[in-house]
Design a protein around this motif. Structure first.
Motif, PDB file in Angstrom:
ATOM      1  N   ILE A 187      53.218  47.479  37.148  1.00 24.78           N
ATOM      2  CA  ILE A 187      52.470  48.370  38.034  1.00 24.78           C
ATOM      3  C   ILE A 187      53.171  49.723  38.146  1.00 24.78           C
ATOM      4  N   GLU A 210      48.328  42.711  39.804  1.00 26.27           N
ATOM      5  CA  GLU A 210      48.183  42.418  41.232  1.00 26.27           C
ATOM      6  C   GLU A 210      47.814  40.954  41.456  1.00 26.27           C
ATOM      7  N   ARG A 269      45.036  45.533  37.783  1.00 21.38           N
ATOM      8  CA  ARG A 269      44.445  44.442  38.551  1.00 21.38           C
ATOM      9  C   ARG A 269      44.959  43.077  38.073  1.00 21.38           C
TER      10      ARG A 269
END
Length: 321
Positions: A37, A18, A15
């Motif tokens: 990621i 992102e 997260r």
């Protein structure tokens, strides 16, 4: 093994990254950004073994390593945004995160550039008679560089306390491993007499157990060991990479380490409520990190030449009277 801790680390990295991608696309992060990621299980699994005093060497794709080490997400995000409250006061940025108090001797913008640093740190630990180890991360592109071979040779020759961790995501920038390497990693590592283990880098517990097995020998003074984690970066080499060298199916075809482990926890009896509460706490923490970074002050240009040098320490054991 703390299974919830492994999941929390992976979720935080995912997260965080992102959010980083979104901020970069908004023009709020300068330079280039290389996202972690898809590789979260490697950092989480290896660094769950980190002990106080151990050193960690990272790469240009290093945000995940920093977060898995416990670097404050606020300070990491502030550094990426170039703010004075960052881990390096805004001077390092994405590819040069550094947090000595956590044992992080720096991410590195040079491919394989961290390997000689790892050897130096390992040599220092041995000369000082310390029991700690070095955890050195690098990508598959690094294995074709001269310092990789030099580093393995010296580490094996001097029996240095280093765990080499190859995060093999199959691509060095835009070139596949098969197109650029004439050797098998296992054969090369064993030629130096270094213990070698390959694990599924998309499985957090496989990485955890593999790293733990190798670290037993390293911590016992038996010299270096080598962990190859086969993993996948779901995003391009950098944010904005057109990715013309691989298909979308190849990029996203691997199992997601975060989602896979979440399912594993549920199937093993962990309540959905516990995971949801953990995730919500991480969301709040990361929202706070973004807010902290965006409202932090910029560095004063007068500080540009500060923090460049340090006085050498001269208390080496061999210099005692």
């Amino acid at each position: 093994m703390n299974r919830l801790g492994l999941y929390q680390t992976m979720y935080r990295i995912r997260r965080f990254e992102e959010r980083v991608e979104a901020l970069f696309r908004q023009g709020k992060i300068p330079g280039f950004v290389h996202l972690y990621i898809g590789q979260e299980a490697v950092a989480a699994g290896v660094l769950a073994h980190r002990q106080p005093g151990d050193y960690v060497i990272s790469t240009h794709r290093g945000h995940g390593h920093a977060l898995a080490l416990g670097v404050d997400p606020r300070e990491a995000m502030a550094e990426l945004l170039g703010r004075r409250t960052g881990t390096c006061k805004g001077k390092g940025g994405s590819m040069h995160l550094f947090a000595y108090e956590k044992g992080l001797l720096g991410a590195n913008g040079i491919v394989a550039g961290g390997i000689p640093l790892a050897v130096g740190a390992g040599l220092g630990l041995k000369l000082l008679g310390r029991e700690e180890v070095v955890l050195a991360f690098f990508g598959d592109g690094a294995t074709g560089r001269g310092v990789f071979h030099e580093g393995l040779n010296l580490a094996a020759l001097w029996e240095l306390p280093i765990l080499f961790v190859l995060e093999n995501n199959h691509y060095a920038s835009t070139t596949s491993f098969a197109e650029s390497h004439a050797f098998q990693v296992e054969a090369l590592v064993k030629a130096y007499g270094i213990p070698y283990l390959r694990v599924d880098g998309q499985e957090a517990e496989a990485v955890y157990h593999g790293a733990g097995e190798l670290l037993q020998g390293v911590r016992q003074g038996k010299g270096p060991a080598f962990l190859e984690a086969l993993t996948h970066r779901f995003k391009g080499h950098y944010v904005g990479d057109p990715e013309q060298y691989r298909s979308r199916e190849e990029a996203w075809g691997a199992k997601d380490p975060v989602a896979t482990y979440r399912t594993h926890l549920l199937e093993s009896g962990v309540e959905e409520r516990i995971l949801w509460e953990l995730e919500q706490e991480e969301e709040r923490r990361l929202d706070e990190a973004v807010g902290y970074a965006e409202t932090s002050p910029w560095p004063d240009p007068k500080e540009a030449l500060e923090d460049l040098f340090v006085e050498p320490v001269r208390d080496y054991p061999w210099e005692e009277a």
